[in-house]
Design a protein around this motif. Structure first.
Motif, mmCIF file in Angstrom:
data_model
loop_
_atom_site.group_PDB
_atom_site.id
_atom_site.type_symbol
_atom_site.label_atom_id
_atom_site.label_comp_id
_atom_site.label_asym_id
_atom_site.label_seq_id
_atom_site.Cartn_x
_atom_site.Cartn_y
_atom_site.Cartn_z
ATOM 1 N N ILE A 145 -8.973 6.162 -0.186
ATOM 2 C CA ILE A 145 -9.451 7.498 -0.583
ATOM 3 C C ILE A 145 -9.522 7.645 -2.102
ATOM 4 O O ILE A 145 -9.550 8.764 -2.609
ATOM 5 N N ARG A 146 -9.576 6.532 -2.797
ATOM 6 C CA ARG A 146 -9.591 6.611 -4.262
ATOM 7 C C ARG A 146 -10.778 7.418 -4.770
ATOM 8 O O ARG A 146 -10.651 8.245 -5.675
ATOM 9 N N LYS A 147 -11.958 7.194 -4.197
ATOM 10 C CA LYS A 147 -13.147 7.926 -4.634
ATOM 11 C C LYS A 147 -13.017 9.412 -4.337
ATOM 12 O O LYS A 147 -13.410 10.256 -5.150
ATOM 13 N N GLU A 148 -12.459 9.741 -3.163
ATOM 14 C CA GLU A 148 -12.317 11.153 -2.793
ATOM 15 C C GLU A 148 -11.315 11.862 -3.701
ATOM 16 O O GLU A 148 -11.510 13.031 -4.058
ATOM 17 N N LEU A 159 -10.364 9.855 9.956
ATOM 18 C CA LEU A 159 -9.367 10.699 9.296
ATOM 19 C C LEU A 159 -9.887 11.205 7.952
ATOM 20 O O LEU A 159 -9.742 12.389 7.620
ATOM 21 N N VAL A 160 -10.498 10.329 7.181
ATOM 22 C CA VAL A 160 -11.036 10.721 5.876
ATOM 23 C C VAL A 160 -12.116 11.783 6.051
ATOM 24 O O VAL A 160 -12.140 12.806 5.339
ATOM 25 N N ALA A 161 -13.029 11.554 6.995
ATOM 26 C CA ALA A 161 -14.139 12.489 7.197
ATOM 27 C C ALA A 161 -13.642 13.872 7.598
ATOM 28 O O ALA A 161 -14.093 14.892 7.056
ATOM 29 N N PHE A 162 -12.711 13.927 8.543
ATOM 30 C CA PHE A 162 -12.209 15.228 9.005
ATOM 31 C C PHE A 162 -11.392 15.930 7.925
ATOM 32 O O PHE A 162 -11.471 17.145 7.762
ATOM 33 N N ALA A 163 -10.605 15.162 7.176
ATOM 34 C CA ALA A 163 -9.830 15.767 6.094
ATOM 35 C C ALA A 163 -10.755 16.311 5.015
ATOM 36 O O ALA A 163 -10.542 17.414 4.483
ATOM 37 N N ARG A 164 -11.788 15.571 4.698
ATOM 38 C CA ARG A 164 -12.744 16.005 3.668
ATOM 39 C C ARG A 164 -13.444 17.298 4.084
ATOM 40 O O ARG A 164 -13.797 18.126 3.238
ATOM 41 N N GLU A 165 -13.639 17.486 5.401
ATOM 42 C CA GLU A 165 -14.295 18.694 5.905
ATOM 43 C C GLU A 165 -13.336 19.873 6.051
ATOM 44 O O GLU A 165 -13.731 20.947 6.508
ATOM 45 N N GLY A 166 -12.077 19.667 5.687
ATOM 46 C CA GLY A 166 -11.130 20.775 5.695
ATOM 47 C C GLY A 166 -10.482 21.056 7.024
ATOM 48 O O GLY A 166 -9.960 22.165 7.243
ATOM 49 N N LEU A 167 -10.467 20.061 7.929
ATOM 50 C CA LEU A 167 -9.896 20.293 9.248
ATOM 51 C C LEU A 167 -8.386 20.119 9.293
ATOM 52 O O LEU A 167 -7.762 20.440 10.295
ATOM 53 N N GLY A 168 -7.790 19.601 8.221
ATOM 54 C CA GLY A 168 -6.343 19.472 8.228
ATOM 55 C C GLY A 168 -5.831 18.500 7.188
ATOM 56 O O GLY A 168 -6.600 17.874 6.453
ATOM 57 N N VAL A 169 -4.508 18.383 7.153
ATOM 58 C CA VAL A 169 -3.827 17.413 6.303
ATOM 59 C C VAL A 169 -3.890 16.055 7.007
ATOM 60 O O VAL A 169 -3.834 15.974 8.238
ATOM 61 N N ALA A 170 -4.001 14.973 6.237
ATOM 62 C CA ALA A 170 -4.027 13.633 6.830
ATOM 63 C C ALA A 170 -3.234 12.677 5.957
ATOM 64 O O ALA A 170 -3.150 12.840 4.735
ATOM 65 N N GLY A 212 -12.316 14.802 -6.377
ATOM 66 C CA GLY A 212 -11.743 16.098 -6.045
ATOM 67 C C GLY A 212 -12.043 16.557 -4.633
ATOM 68 O O GLY A 212 -11.670 17.672 -4.249
ATOM 69 N N ASP A 213 -12.711 15.705 -3.830
ATOM 70 C CA ASP A 213 -12.978 16.073 -2.437
ATOM 71 C C ASP A 213 -11.685 16.147 -1.632
ATOM 72 O O ASP A 213 -11.602 16.875 -0.640
ATOM 73 N N LEU A 214 -10.683 15.362 -2.034
ATOM 74 C CA LEU A 214 -9.353 15.422 -1.434
ATOM 75 C C LEU A 214 -8.318 15.534 -2.547
ATOM 76 O O LEU A 214 -8.512 14.983 -3.638
ATOM 77 N N VAL A 215 -7.242 16.232 -2.258
ATOM 78 C CA VAL A 215 -6.149 16.363 -3.223
ATOM 79 C C VAL A 215 -4.833 16.099 -2.507
ATOM 80 O O VAL A 215 -4.735 16.214 -1.284
ATOM 81 N N LEU A 249 0.850 -1.190 0.000
ATOM 82 C CA LEU A 249 0.000 0.000 0.000
ATOM 83 C C LEU A 249 0.884 1.237 0.000
ATOM 84 O O LEU A 249 2.012 1.205 0.483
ATOM 85 N N ARG A 250 0.336 2.314 -0.529
ATOM 86 C CA ARG A 250 1.054 3.578 -0.469
ATOM 87 C C ARG A 250 0.164 4.623 0.199
ATOM 88 O O ARG A 250 -1.005 4.781 -0.173
ATOM 89 N N ASP A 251 0.697 5.299 1.188
ATOM 90 C CA ASP A 251 -0.037 6.376 1.847
ATOM 91 C C ASP A 251 0.115 7.673 1.063
ATOM 92 O O ASP A 251 1.107 7.875 0.352
ATOM 93 N N ILE A 252 -0.866 8.548 1.218
ATOM 94 C CA ILE A 252 -0.864 9.851 0.546
ATOM 95 C C ILE A 252 -1.123 10.933 1.574
ATOM 96 O O ILE A 252 -2.038 10.815 2.396
ATOM 97 N N LEU A 253 -0.340 11.985 1.545
ATOM 98 C CA LEU A 253 -0.627 13.177 2.342
ATOM 99 C C LEU A 253 -1.645 13.997 1.561
ATOM 100 O O LEU A 253 -1.368 14.474 0.455
#
Length: 299
Positions: A244-247, A226-237, A251-254, A160-164
Motif C-alpha cells: 500500500i505504499r502508493k496509497e 482488502l486494499v480496494a475495499f479499504a480505499r473505498e471507505g468500507l472499513g479498517v484493514a 493519501g488514499d489510505l492513512v 514485512l510490517r503490516d499497517i492498520l
C-alpha cells in the motif's frame, strides 16, 4: 521425464480439452486424441469421458493424473538439481508467494534472474495459503510469518510490517471517541483472520504496548480486495506496508494509529532441496532478499 502418452494425458487433464491440449503441445488435435485412445488401450481402463462440449476425468483418470503429476514433479526436480553440479539454469522453475508479494518483490526479482538466465521458464503461483511444495512440484515458496516445523529448508530473507489503515474519509466522517471509538469502526478482514481480531501495537517512541480489537464486518480472500475495499471507505484493514505504499503516499489510505507500529513479520524462502539446491533457486532467493531490502521502510 514422462513418456509421450502420459505427458499428453496430463496436459489434456489440465487444459480440460483435447483442442487446448493440442495447442499447448503443438500437436494436431487428431494426434492428441489418438494418444489418449492408445493410452487407455494400454492401461485397459477408461480415463476420460469425452463429449462435443467438454472432457471430464473418470475416477481412474483422476487417480492416474495424480500419479503422473507426482512422477513429472520428481523428474523435473531431478533435472533441476543438476544445476548444483554446474549446469546452467534453464527450463521450468515454479515459485509460489502471497498475492501482496507479487508486484513489489517477486516480479522484479524474477525479471532480474531471467535476464541473467534467459532459458529459465518460471511458473508463478499467487496464493495466500502455504502450498505443499513436494506434491505440487513447487521449487520455491516465499512465506510470510512463523513456519511450522518440517523437513523443508528455510532461509530468512527479510521482514514485512503490516499497517492498520483506512480511507481518510472514513476516519473523518465517522464519529469516534478515542481508542474505543476507533475500535467500533467497520473492519475488513482476510478470511484467515479470526472472528474477533486482536492487534498488538507498540508506541513508536516509548514502546508502550497498545492492544486493539475489531469485529470484522467484511471478509476478503486477497490483499488486492482488502486494499480496494479499504480505499473505498468500507472499513479498517490490516495491510502489508509494501502493498500500500502508493496509497499511503497519495493519501488514499492513512494509518489509523500513526504513533504506533505492529511487530515485523519474517519472510522466508522455503524449498525441499537438501544439499543440492539448484542454482536457479538460489538466484531467485538472492534476488528476493535484495528486493525486500530495497523496499524496507524504517519503523
Amino acid at each position: 521425464m514422462l513418456s509421450t502418452l502420459p505427458l499428453t494425458f496430463v496436459t489434456i487433464a489440465e487444459k480440460g480439452s483435447i483442442t487446448l491440449a493440442a495447442d499447448e503441445l503443438s500437436l494436431a488435435k487428431s494426434a492428441v486424441s489418438q494418444n489418449l485412445k492408445r493410452l487407455e488401450e494400454q492401461l485397459s481402463v477408461k480415463l476420460a469421458n469425452r463429449t462435443t462440449r467438454k472432457l471430464t476425468l473418470t475416477p481412474a483418470g483422476e487417480r492416474y493424473y495424480a500419479r503422473c503429476k507426482e512422477v513429472l514433479a520428481l523428474s523435473q526436480r531431478a533435472s533441476t538439481e543438476m544445476e548444483a553440479f554446474g549446469a546452467t539454469p534453464s527450463g521450468p522453475i515454479t515459485i509460489t508467494a502471497p498475492h501482496a508479494m507479487m508486484a513489489p518483490v517477486v516480479a522484479p526479482a524474477l525479471a532480474q534472474v531471467v535476464q541473467k538466465y534467459p532459458l529459465l521458464r518460471p511458473t508463478v503461483i499467487a496464493d495466500d495459503q502455504r502450498l505443499d511444495l513436494v506434491a505440487g512440484g513447487i521449487d520455491l515458496s516465499i512465506s510470510v510469518g512463523a513456519l511450522a516445523d518440517s523437513s523443508l529448508k528455510a532461509r530468512k530473507v527479510g521482514a514485512l510490517r503490516d499497517i492498520l489503515c483506512a480511507s481518510p474519509d472514513l476516519l473523518r466522517d465517522t464519529p469516534t471517541d478515542g481508542l474505543s471509538g476507533l475500535q467500533m469502526l467497520p473492519y475488513i478482514s482476510h478470511i484467515r483472520e479470526p472472528r474477533l481480531v486482536e492487534h498488538k501495537l507498540q508506541n513508536r517512541t516509548t514502546r508502550k504496548p497498545l492492544n486493539v480489537f475489531f469485529q470484522p464486518t467484511f471478509h476478503c480472500n486477497t490483499v488486492e480486495s482488502l486494499v480496494a475495499f479499504a480505499r473505498e471507505g468500507l472499513g479498517v484493514a490490516l495491510l502489508p506496508d509494501l502493498a500500500i505504499r502508493k496509497e499511503i503516499e497519495s493519501g488514499d489510505l492513512v494509518e489509523v494509529f500513526p504513533d504506533h507500529v505492529l511487530e515485523e513479520k519474517p519472510v522466508y524462502a522455503v524449498h525441499a532441496y537438501e544439499n543440492l539446491t539448484p542454482k536457479s533457486v538460489m538466484e531467485v532467493i538472492g534476488a528476493v532478499q535484495e528486493r525486500l531490502l530495497k523496499n524496507r521502510q524504517p519503523s
